[in-house]
Scaffold this active site. Structure first.
Site, PDB file in Angstrom:
ATOM      1  N   THR A   1       0.848  -1.265   0.027  1.00 48.06           N
ATOM      2  CA  THR A   1       0.054   0.143  -0.088  1.00 48.06           C
ATOM      3  C   THR A   1       0.897   1.232   0.043  1.00 48.06           C
ATOM      4  O   THR A   1       2.159   1.219   0.508  1.00 48.06           O
ATOM      5  CB  THR A   1      -0.975  -0.128   1.006  1.00 48.06           C
ATOM      6  OG1 THR A   1      -1.908   0.922   1.165  1.00 48.06           O
ATOM      7  CG2 THR A   1      -0.097   0.236   2.433  1.00 48.06           C
TER       8      THR A   1
ATOM      9  N   ARG B   1       3.774   8.268   9.223  1.00 46.44           N
ATOM     10  CA  ARG B   1       2.581   7.454   9.708  1.00 46.44           C
ATOM     11  C   ARG B   1       2.726   5.966   9.017  1.00 46.44           C
ATOM     12  O   ARG B   1       2.736   5.819   7.640  1.00 46.44           O
ATOM     13  CB  ARG B   1       1.317   8.062   9.435  1.00 46.44           C
ATOM     14  CG  ARG B   1       0.102   7.155   9.663  1.00 46.44           C
ATOM     15  CD  ARG B   1      -0.390   6.665   8.649  1.00 46.44           C
ATOM     16  NE  ARG B   1      -1.857   5.767   8.950  1.00 46.44           N
ATOM     17  CZ  ARG B   1      -2.272   4.984   8.413  1.00 46.44           C
ATOM     18  NH1 ARG B   1      -1.775   4.536   7.109  1.00 46.44           N
ATOM     19  NH2 ARG B   1      -3.503   4.276   8.395  1.00 46.44           N
ATOM     20  N   VAL B   2       2.488   5.050   9.739  1.00 44.98           N
ATOM     21  CA  VAL B   2       2.294   3.698   9.244  1.00 44.98           C
ATOM     22  C   VAL B   2       1.248   2.923   9.712  1.00 44.98           C
ATOM     23  O   VAL B   2       0.857   3.067  10.913  1.00 44.98           O
ATOM     24  CB  VAL B   2       3.711   2.844   9.797  1.00 44.98           C
ATOM     25  CG1 VAL B   2       3.355   1.296   9.132  1.00 44.98           C
ATOM     26  CG2 VAL B   2       5.139   3.292   9.360  1.00 44.98           C
ATOM     27  N   GLY B   3       0.555   2.434   8.714  1.00 47.27           N
ATOM     28  CA  GLY B   3      -0.531   1.874   9.142  1.00 47.27           C
ATOM     29  C   GLY B   3      -0.747   0.299   9.297  1.00 47.27           C
ATOM     30  O   GLY B   3       0.447  -0.277   9.614  1.00 47.27           O
ATOM     31  N   ASP B   4      -1.847  -0.499   9.181  1.00 46.26           N
ATOM     32  CA  ASP B   4      -1.894  -1.776   9.589  1.00 46.26           C
ATOM     33  C   ASP B   4      -1.014  -2.711   8.527  1.00 46.26           C
ATOM     34  O   ASP B   4      -0.509  -3.993   8.911  1.00 46.26           O
ATOM     35  CB  ASP B   4      -3.227  -2.409   9.528  1.00 46.26           C
ATOM     36  CG  ASP B   4      -3.834  -2.324   8.138  1.00 46.26           C
ATOM     37  OD1 ASP B   4      -3.870  -1.173   7.837  1.00 46.26           O
ATOM     38  OD2 ASP B   4      -4.297  -2.963   7.728  1.00 46.26           O
TER      39      ASP B   4
ATOM     40  N   HIS C   1      -8.917   1.103   7.227  1.00 50.22           N
ATOM     41  CA  HIS C   1      -8.555   2.170   8.287  1.00 50.22           C
ATOM     42  C   HIS C   1      -7.486   1.439   8.998  1.00 50.22           C
ATOM     43  O   HIS C   1      -8.034   1.032  10.030  1.00 50.22           O
ATOM     44  CB  HIS C   1      -9.661   2.936   8.787  1.00 50.22           C
ATOM     45  CG  HIS C   1      -9.186   4.129   9.636  1.00 50.22           C
ATOM     46  ND1 HIS C   1      -9.759   4.406  10.925  1.00 50.22           N
ATOM     47  CD2 HIS C   1      -8.015   5.061   9.371  1.00 50.22           C
ATOM     48  CE1 HIS C   1      -9.093   5.616  11.290  1.00 50.22           C
ATOM     49  NE2 HIS C   1      -8.319   6.071  10.456  1.00 50.22           N
ATOM     50  N   GLY C   2      -6.248   1.379   8.715  1.00 50.83           N
ATOM     51  CA  GLY C   2      -5.199   0.815   9.344  1.00 50.83           C
ATOM     52  C   GLY C   2      -5.271   1.345  10.995  1.00 50.83           C
ATOM     53  O   GLY C   2      -4.763   0.353  11.730  1.00 50.83           O
TER      54      GLY C   2
HETATM   55  C1  SD4 Z   1      -3.681   1.848   5.780  1.00 50.47           C
HETATM   56  N1  SD4 Z   1      -4.726  -0.101   5.473  1.00 50.47           N
HETATM   57  O1  SD4 Z   1      -2.344   2.370   5.346  1.00 50.47           O
HETATM   58  C2  SD4 Z   1      -4.019   0.931   4.789  1.00 50.47           C
HETATM   59  C3  SD4 Z   1      -5.002   1.735   3.895  1.00 50.47           C
HETATM   60  C4  SD4 Z   1      -5.961   0.979   3.220  1.00 50.47           C
HETATM   61  O2  SD4 Z   1      -8.062   0.781   2.100  1.00 50.47           O
HETATM   62  O3  SD4 Z   1      -6.112  -0.285   3.117  1.00 50.47           O
HETATM   63  N2  SD4 Z   1      -7.149   1.357   2.721  1.00 50.47           N
HETATM   64  O4  SD4 Z   1      -4.269   2.024   6.913  1.00 50.47           O
END
Ligand code: SD4
Length: 317
Positions: A178, A188-191, A213-214
């Site tokens: 992603t 910022r780092v998500g899931d 929404h990670g």
């Molecule tokens: C994030 N999960 O960086 C990712 C973004 C995402 O559909 O999947 N959006 O949070």
């Protein structure tokens, strides 16, 4: 012998799944298939949420996150906040295979990639740069840059690809790649690159990978929970539904417009998916996922059920 299958999030996951499935037909492992599927999306400049062409952060810099996990060995690799290097899921695989670590971040990840032969190349396309300029000129951007509050997740600013595959040996793999939430705060780092959150595989039970929404999903260890749900006997769809309802039940507010979705692949090749109703049930974008297998080698788009605190739509049998 197992029936090879590749599944992925979102409609563009159909082409990616097909690329992964082709890799399986060519004799690749589930791990190879996940990497090929990820590369397919990463190389596509029209996919605004993954790899080359991904939308940048609040400062206009594309920071990529990716991870890959091998069911055979239970090894994993990940990179986050990677700048100016393409195909981050492949970098993640090299981290897994050539380093003693699981995750490398930012400049360290970049140096590692360069040392392992990846070329430095801007991942910001003209279209993505133009969209960032437009966003920057908007009021939301003024608020974000001035105060760095959380950035709203709007329908066009996210769409990670999460991928699961099983090969003819019955081995499983999972991956996630992603550019993260568009206009995110720098760093910022998500899931997506977090093992257990954006992806997880246990070769005994199954694999799962997520999108959405990670910042919410990583607190629920969504992918790990989904795989463990399959371990306790749920089918893949039930496993996804339970994990999402857990996430919803633990949120500080139930009135949250943000979405989360997950795809799951069980050890026997059964597949399933689900998404939260709020956030992903939008007129312009319904929640879809994709599969490629012997009956649809070019990939097909499927629709998963929606979940909210009150129920599951459509109701599961
Ligand atoms: C994030 N999960 O960086 C990712 C973004 C995402 O559909 O999947 N959006 O949070």
């Amino acid at each position: 012998m197992s029936k090879p299958v590749v599944i992925a999030t979102w409609p563009f996951g159909a082409g990616a799944s097909a690329a992964g499935y082709q890799r399986l037909l060519d004799g690749g492992s589930a791990l190879d298939a996940v990497e090929s599927a990820g590369n397919f999306a990463e190389d596509d400049p029209e996919v605004y949420s993954v790899g080359y062409g991904g939308l940048p952060n609040a400062l206009g810099i594309v920071e990529l996150d990716a991870a890959i996990m091998d069911g055979r060995s239970h090894l994993a690799g990940a990179v986050c906040a990677l700048v100016d290097i393409g195909r981050p899921i492949s970098v993640a695989r090299v981290v897994m295979e050539k380093s003693p670590h699981v995750m490398l971040a930012a400049e360290g990840a970049r140096s590692f990639a360069i040392n392992h032969g990846f070329l430095v190349k801007s991942q910001l396309t003209e279209t993505a740069a133009r969209r960032w300029e437009e966003w920057k000129a908007s009021e939301k951007a003024a608020a974000t840059v001035a105060h760095f509050p959380s950035t709203p997740l709007v329908p066009d600013n996210h769409d990670t690809i999460g991928i699961c595959a099983i090969d003819s040996q019955g081995d499983l793999a999972a991956g996630c790649t992603t550019s993260g939430m568009a206009w995110k705060l720098p760093g910022r780092v998500g899931d997506s690159p977090i093992i257990g959150a954006g992806l997880y595989v246990d070769n005994t039970y199954g694999a799962a990978a997520a999108t959405g929404h990670g910042d919410e999903m990583m607190k629920a260890s969504l992918s790990y929970r989904t795989v463990m749900n399959m371990a306790s006997g749920m089918n893949p769809t039930e496993a996804c539904v339970e994990a999402l309802r857990y996430l919803l039940s633990r949120r500080s507010t139930l009135v949250n417009p943000y979405g989360a979705a997950i795809v799951a692949l069980r050890k026997d090749g059964a597949t399933g998916a689900a998404a939260t109703k709020s956030g992903f049930e939008l007129p312009s974008k319904t929640w879809n996922w994709a599969t490629a297998d012997s009956s649809s080698p070019h990939g097909i788009v499927r629709q998963g059920p929606y979940v909210d605190i009150a129920g599951v739509y459509p109701t599961l049998d």
